[in-house]
Design a protein around this motif. Structure first.
Motif, PDB file in Angstrom:
ATOM      1  N   VAL A  91      -6.850  -1.491   5.740  1.00  0.00           N
ATOM      2  CA  VAL A  91      -5.434  -1.622   5.406  1.00  0.00           C
ATOM      3  C   VAL A  91      -5.075  -3.101   5.306  1.00  0.00           C
ATOM      4  O   VAL A  91      -5.468  -3.914   6.141  1.00  0.00           O
ATOM      5  N   VAL A  92      -4.336  -3.449   4.271  1.00  0.00           N
ATOM      6  CA  VAL A  92      -3.880  -4.814   4.033  1.00  0.00           C
ATOM      7  C   VAL A  92      -2.404  -4.758   3.684  1.00  0.00           C
ATOM      8  O   VAL A  92      -1.961  -3.874   2.938  1.00  0.00           O
ATOM      9  N   SER A  93      -1.639  -5.720   4.238  1.00  0.00           N
ATOM     10  CA  SER A  93      -0.212  -5.770   3.973  1.00  0.00           C
ATOM     11  C   SER A  93       0.183  -7.200   3.602  1.00  0.00           C
ATOM     12  O   SER A  93      -0.666  -8.093   3.524  1.00  0.00           O
ATOM     13  N   THR A  94       1.469  -7.395   3.369  1.00  0.00           N
ATOM     14  CA  THR A  94       1.998  -8.723   3.073  1.00  0.00           C
ATOM     15  C   THR A  94       3.364  -8.873   3.714  1.00  0.00           C
ATOM     16  O   THR A  94       4.006  -7.894   4.091  1.00  0.00           O
ATOM     17  N   ILE A 135      -9.308  -1.850  -0.950  1.00  0.00           N
ATOM     18  CA  ILE A 135      -8.443  -1.932   0.221  1.00  0.00           C
ATOM     19  C   ILE A 135      -7.425  -0.809   0.140  1.00  0.00           C
ATOM     20  O   ILE A 135      -7.270  -0.167  -0.908  1.00  0.00           O
ATOM     21  N   PHE A 136      -6.728  -0.567   1.222  1.00  0.00           N
ATOM     22  CA  PHE A 136      -5.580   0.339   1.232  1.00  0.00           C
ATOM     23  C   PHE A 136      -4.358  -0.557   1.369  1.00  0.00           C
ATOM     24  O   PHE A 136      -4.078  -1.086   2.446  1.00  0.00           O
ATOM     25  N   PHE A 137      -3.635  -0.754   0.284  1.00  0.00           N
ATOM     26  CA  PHE A 137      -2.644  -1.811   0.161  1.00  0.00           C
ATOM     27  C   PHE A 137      -1.235  -1.295   0.441  1.00  0.00           C
ATOM     28  O   PHE A 137      -0.714  -0.445  -0.283  1.00  0.00           O
ATOM     29  N   ILE A 138      -0.609  -1.822   1.524  1.00  0.00           N
ATOM     30  CA  ILE A 138       0.738  -1.415   1.938  1.00  0.00           C
ATOM     31  C   ILE A 138       1.587  -2.677   2.070  1.00  0.00           C
ATOM     32  O   ILE A 138       1.853  -3.171   3.164  1.00  0.00           O
ATOM     33  N   PRO A 139       2.025  -3.256   0.953  1.00  0.00           N
ATOM     34  CA  PRO A 139       2.763  -4.521   1.027  1.00  0.00           C
ATOM     35  C   PRO A 139       4.212  -4.346   1.444  1.00  0.00           C
ATOM     36  O   PRO A 139       4.799  -3.264   1.309  1.00  0.00           O
ATOM     37  N   LEU A 178       0.060  -0.331  -8.351  1.00  0.00           N
ATOM     38  CA  LEU A 178      -0.662  -1.416  -7.666  1.00  0.00           C
ATOM     39  C   LEU A 178      -0.792  -1.192  -6.170  1.00  0.00           C
ATOM     40  O   LEU A 178      -1.537  -1.914  -5.506  1.00  0.00           O
ATOM     41  N   ILE A 179      -0.059  -0.228  -5.628  1.00  0.00           N
ATOM     42  CA  ILE A 179       0.021  -0.077  -4.173  1.00  0.00           C
ATOM     43  C   ILE A 179      -0.402   1.315  -3.731  1.00  0.00           C
ATOM     44  O   ILE A 179      -0.390   2.268  -4.499  1.00  0.00           O
ATOM     45  N   ASP A 180      -0.773   1.387  -2.457  1.00  0.00           N
ATOM     46  CA  ASP A 180      -1.149   2.677  -1.859  1.00  0.00           C
ATOM     47  C   ASP A 180      -0.075   3.209  -0.925  1.00  0.00           C
ATOM     48  O   ASP A 180      -0.154   4.336  -0.434  1.00  0.00           O
ATOM     49  N   GLY A 181       0.915   2.378  -0.632  1.00  0.00           N
ATOM     50  CA  GLY A 181       2.024   2.706   0.255  1.00  0.00           C
ATOM     51  C   GLY A 181       2.930   1.491   0.281  1.00  0.00           C
ATOM     52  O   GLY A 181       2.722   0.525  -0.457  1.00  0.00           O
ATOM     53  N   ALA A 182       3.956   1.493   1.116  1.00  0.00           N
ATOM     54  CA  ALA A 182       4.844   0.333   1.192  1.00  0.00           C
ATOM     55  C   ALA A 182       5.419   0.201   2.585  1.00  0.00           C
ATOM     56  O   ALA A 182       5.668   1.192   3.287  1.00  0.00           O
ATOM     57  N   PRO A 214       2.111   6.737   1.745  1.00  0.00           N
ATOM     58  CA  PRO A 214       2.644   6.462   3.085  1.00  0.00           C
ATOM     59  C   PRO A 214       3.766   5.421   3.077  1.00  0.00           C
ATOM     60  O   PRO A 214       3.660   4.381   2.421  1.00  0.00           O
ATOM     61  N   TYR A 215       4.807   5.714   3.835  1.00  0.00           N
ATOM     62  CA  TYR A 215       5.911   4.789   4.060  1.00  0.00           C
ATOM     63  C   TYR A 215       5.790   4.226   5.467  1.00  0.00           C
ATOM     64  O   TYR A 215       5.727   4.981   6.441  1.00  0.00           O
ATOM     65  N   MET A 216       5.746   2.902   5.576  1.00  0.00           N
ATOM     66  CA  MET A 216       5.741   2.231   6.874  1.00  0.00           C
ATOM     67  C   MET A 216       7.150   1.701   7.134  1.00  0.00           C
ATOM     68  O   MET A 216       7.643   0.837   6.414  1.00  0.00           O
TER      69      MET A 216
END
Length: 420
Positions: A122-125, A145-149, A165-169, A199-201
């Protein structure tokens, strides 16, 4: 033939958010850890685990020379403690490029402490939507990666427009807007809508106040009832993941520990509103709220007691220090907070508790409830002295309230906290 080939993948997507094991992370500013020791990382991880937190989201800047050393330390300590980590690239405060990002991900993606979804790290920004086009290259360079920016500056619909571009946010919006004392779940609902089954974070925070002119930051977001409100909302929204904002951002008063234990992390200029303002007690309610969130049921075990938080002077005891009400606001922060003691009590019922200020007070009824958590607010009404809270025979006292202007010459909008 086309539909038959597509449906299994679609079904997998539909079930992804629902199938995830719910996890709660805390946002950790690695940029404050220059010279931090293994023992200090161990203490933070032990404290977080003891509060029910599953891992840290490691906010990292491209410019810090000590980042690689500190990441190696924390990944090693976390792996030894069964604690999860993922990288959150700070794209607002530094300049990251795809090669540098990929290098850092590749250095840690195989650690046992690296949090993964579907086998992908998992990678975020923090922000960075203007560099959205670099992430397909990062995926290629890292083996995916599993991208949750967090691209909250775009708004929910803007994030949704970049769904390919994303897998979640992740939604950084965890505080009321300017001129609002409480927040609704409208933004959370919008994120869930645009993400569909990704997925929603959800961001959850206890507090916000910053007064750092060197960074052009001087605002207070209404936080009187925020810690209770946001956890109650989290139980209602039921997001796939939660990120607490923050573990250690002392400069923004959103921390959930004791500044005296993290002296080297305190940003210059924030000492006047941070030192002596312990937020450790905010963690008391975390085991209950996190357990209820994961169970999908508020009828989970509790440890009886309470957390109380409040400012130690009235909001208009002296000038506001030019602090505005909310990020981008123009009104005075003094209008964005009430002179109250805020309390979350964990008990088997929502019965009355006793609150006294300087020995003056009495029985107080709950204002709101969320399962076994009850929220109370007690007006200060000009009283001064030590604050005492009693819940079901357990009693504790916190710092005194004063009518004297702080030594800074203006109101300190940060809060103290204590546990019963």
């Amino acid at each position: 033939m086309f539909l038959r080939s597509v449906l299994p993948a679609a079904a997998l997507c539909v079930n992804l958010a629902a199938a995830l094991d719910k996890q709660v992370f805390a946002h950790y500013i690695v940029g404050l850890t220059s010279g931090q020791s293994r023992d200090e990382w161990q203490q933070d991880i032990s404290d977080a685990k003891g509060s029910g937190i599953d891992g840290f989201a490691l906010n990292i800047g491209a410019q810090d020379s000590y980042t690689d050393e500190q990441l190696a330390l924390v990944y090693d300590v976390a792996s030894a403690n069964g604690f999860s980590l993922f990288l959150s690239f700070d794209m607002a405060a530094s300049q990251w490029d795809a090669d540098h990002i990929s290098q850092v991900i590749n250095a840690h993606k195989d650690a046992s402490s690296q949090y993964k979804i579907n086998g992908k790290p998992v990678v975020s920004t923090f922000e960075g939507p203007g560099q959205a086009e670099i992430w397909p290259g990062v995926r290629s360079s890292t083996g995916d990666i599993f991208f949750i920016p967090d691209w909250a500056s775009l708004g929910a619909d803007g994030v949704g427009s970049k769904g390919d571009l994303i897998d979640g946010a992740f939604n950084w919006g965890a505080w009321p807007e300017p001129n609002q004392k409480t927040m609704s779940t409208g933004n959370d609902d919008a994120y869930k809508r645009v993400l569909g089954d990704k997925p929603y974070m959800m961001g959850v925070s206890p507090y916000f106040y910053t007064n750092l002119p060197q960074y052009n930051k001087n605002w207070y977001s209404s936080s009187d009832s925020l810690w209770f409100d946001r956890w109650k909302q989290a139980l209602e929204i039921d997001p796939a993941l939660i990120e607490i904002i923050t573990w250690n951002d002392f400069g923004e008063s959103s921390y959930i520990n004791n500044p005296s234990d993290h002296g080297h992390q305190i940003v210059d200029g924030s000492q006047t509103y941070v030192n002596g303002f312990d937020h450790t007690a905010f963690r008391f309610v975390l085991p209950y709220f996190i357990s209820a969130y994961k169970a999908g049921n508020t009828d989970v075990q509790i440890s009886e007691g309470a957390v109380a938080w409040y400012r130690t002077t009235p909001a208009k005891v002296c000038g506001d220090g030019s602090t505005v009400w909310g990020q981008g606001g123009s009104g005075s922060a003094s209008d964005g907070t009430d002179d109250v003691i805020n309390i979350i009590a964990l008990t088997g019922s929502s019965g009355d508790i006793t609150v006294k200020i300087g020995g003056d007070g009495g029985s107080v009824s709950a204002k709101d409830t969320a399962g076994k958590a009850s929220f109370y607010q007690v007006p200060i009404n000009g009283r001064t002295g030590q604050v005492t809270v009693e819940v079901n025979g357990k009693s504790s006292s916190g710092p005194e309230i004063s009518n004297n202007c702080p030594s800074s010459g203006h109101v300190n909008f940060n809060s103290v906290s204590f546990q019963v």
